[in-house]
Design an enzyme around this catalytic site. Sequence first.
Site, PDB file in Angstrom:
ATOM      1  N   ARG A  54       0.719  -1.288  -0.388  1.00 10.76           N
ATOM      2  CA  ARG A  54      -0.175   0.013   0.478  1.00 10.76           C
ATOM      3  C   ARG A  54       0.615   1.151  -0.116  1.00 10.76           C
ATOM      4  O   ARG A  54       0.510   2.051  -0.699  1.00 10.76           O
ATOM      5  CB  ARG A  54      -0.968  -0.193   1.436  1.00 10.76           C
ATOM      6  CG  ARG A  54      -1.920  -1.022   0.628  1.00 10.76           C
ATOM      7  CD  ARG A  54      -3.033  -1.196   2.449  1.00 10.76           C
ATOM      8  NE  ARG A  54      -2.053  -1.575   2.465  1.00 10.76           N
ATOM      9  CZ  ARG A  54      -2.126  -3.644   2.340  1.00 10.76           C
ATOM     10  NH1 ARG A  54      -2.259  -4.250   1.651  1.00 10.76           N
ATOM     11  NH2 ARG A  54      -0.513  -4.826   2.798  1.00 10.76           N
ATOM     12  N   THR A  55       1.929   1.155   0.973  1.00 11.70           N
ATOM     13  CA  THR A  55       2.501   2.390   0.916  1.00 11.70           C
ATOM     14  C   THR A  55       3.350   3.117  -0.182  1.00 11.70           C
ATOM     15  O   THR A  55       3.156   4.614  -0.898  1.00 11.70           O
ATOM     16  CB  THR A  55       3.306   2.855   2.351  1.00 11.70           C
ATOM     17  OG1 THR A  55       2.732   2.359   3.161  1.00 11.70           O
ATOM     18  CG2 THR A  55       3.563   4.293   2.623  1.00 11.70           C
ATOM     19  N   LYS A  84      26.007  -3.112  -0.623  1.00 20.28           N
ATOM     20  CA  LYS A  84      26.920  -3.123  -0.516  1.00 20.28           C
ATOM     21  C   LYS A  84      28.113  -2.383   1.136  1.00 20.28           C
ATOM     22  O   LYS A  84      29.386  -2.140   0.763  1.00 20.28           O
ATOM     23  CB  LYS A  84      27.919  -2.393  -2.065  1.00 20.28           C
ATOM     24  CG  LYS A  84      27.021  -2.850  -3.275  1.00 20.28           C
ATOM     25  CD  LYS A  84      27.516  -1.923  -4.687  1.00 20.28           C
ATOM     26  CE  LYS A  84      27.264  -2.909  -5.529  1.00 20.28           C
ATOM     27  NZ  LYS A  84      27.131  -2.262  -7.049  1.00 20.28           N
ATOM     28  N   ARG A 105      11.488   3.871   3.084  1.00 21.71           N
ATOM     29  CA  ARG A 105      11.034   3.416   4.817  1.00 21.71           C
ATOM     30  C   ARG A 105      12.200   2.671   4.588  1.00 21.71           C
ATOM     31  O   ARG A 105      12.657   1.729   4.100  1.00 21.71           O
ATOM     32  CB  ARG A 105       9.895   2.630   4.091  1.00 21.71           C
ATOM     33  CG  ARG A 105       9.672   1.544   5.110  1.00 21.71           C
ATOM     34  CD  ARG A 105       8.008   0.107   4.756  1.00 21.71           C
ATOM     35  NE  ARG A 105       6.734   0.717   4.682  1.00 21.71           N
ATOM     36  CZ  ARG A 105       5.776   0.574   4.836  1.00 21.71           C
ATOM     37  NH1 ARG A 105       6.140  -0.847   4.551  1.00 21.71           N
ATOM     38  NH2 ARG A 105       5.081   1.165   5.109  1.00 21.71           N
ATOM     39  N   HIS A 133       5.204   5.913  11.864  1.00 24.86           N
ATOM     40  CA  HIS A 133       4.797   5.634  10.400  1.00 24.86           C
ATOM     41  C   HIS A 133       3.502   6.958  10.459  1.00 24.86           C
ATOM     42  O   HIS A 133       2.149   6.914   9.939  1.00 24.86           O
ATOM     43  CB  HIS A 133       3.708   4.442   9.837  1.00 24.86           C
ATOM     44  CG  HIS A 133       3.436   4.123   8.707  1.00 24.86           C
ATOM     45  ND1 HIS A 133       3.449   5.093   7.508  1.00 24.86           N
ATOM     46  CD2 HIS A 133       3.265   2.726   8.271  1.00 24.86           C
ATOM     47  CE1 HIS A 133       3.372   4.294   6.631  1.00 24.86           C
ATOM     48  NE2 HIS A 133       2.827   2.917   6.990  1.00 24.86           N
TER      49      HIS A 133
END
Length: 311
Positions: A54-55, A84, A105, A133
């Site tokens: 969703r986000t 890396k 995120r 959030h």
Amino acid sequence: MLPRHILRVDQFSRGDLLQLLAHSAEMRRVVAAGGDKRLDGKILATLFFEPSTRTRLSFESSMLRLGGNVISSESAEHTSSAVKGESIEDTIRIVEAYADAIAIRHPLAGAAETAASVASVPILNAGDGPREHPTQALLDLYTIYDELGRIDDLTVALVGDLRFGRAPRSLAMLLTRTENARVLLVAPPGIEMSGDVLAYMETHGVAWEQLHDLEEALPRADVIYMTRVQKERFPSVESYRRVSGSYRLGSEHMKLLGENAIVMHPLPRVDEIDTLVDADPRAAYFRQARNGVYIRMALLDLLLGPRLLTA
Ligand code: NCD
């Protein structure tokens, strides 16, 4: 006036919130009219170091519906140069050369702040580990406003994993911007809401109570906010199993819930809400997910839109 970076809910005043809710309602009309081109030429980078449906997709859809463009690093924990050994700071210094805003995120609490500390473009926190959030909490409040017609005088029951769930944490803190809020906290032992959020609610005038029975919360709540137990944040499978499945909202529970109350969930759901509940008109969670587009359009427009260029 919106902050330059969207990192935490405490950056929003009540005035900001009301402005954003009104702007989101306008964005809904823009979508209904087929979108527009106000972010033509702008690029959003979505940098996701944790799973998301969703986000990420609603951020990207929001940008596209306003005529902007998107570049994306999905599963960046496997596919970006973080593998890396590149630091968040260095990744941001590179990506900001390619984009006008970055939605990030990351599993680390504070990662969005770290990104913002070096960024010359707006950073949008799309979830930083178990901490915050903010865009989810904003869309949650927009949903409450849209469904119930108000953001004040609410009793909101937060149910499930309140310890590791960043969505209920952010929502609890955002409710301090509403008037006369009461929060019922329903969590299994060991994953109750953290003391910092309880203290924040207390100093900002939100009354809260801890309950153990979902049945006790149902008749009192205007909003039942169910959440998933955040399996990925538990130290072991056994510790997860001890609390998973503690609360399951079924059809029998819906009889205890007020006629005008609603059921919300940030989604994804595992087994917290029986699929039989989906057909109940009070089940608002799919409508809630849809609202993510309007809120994120509003944020992107306010951060990147033409009005800022002329200011
Ligand atoms: C939530 C999240 O990622 O914190 N999902 C979402 O963004 N809608 C909730 C969860 O994963 O349980």
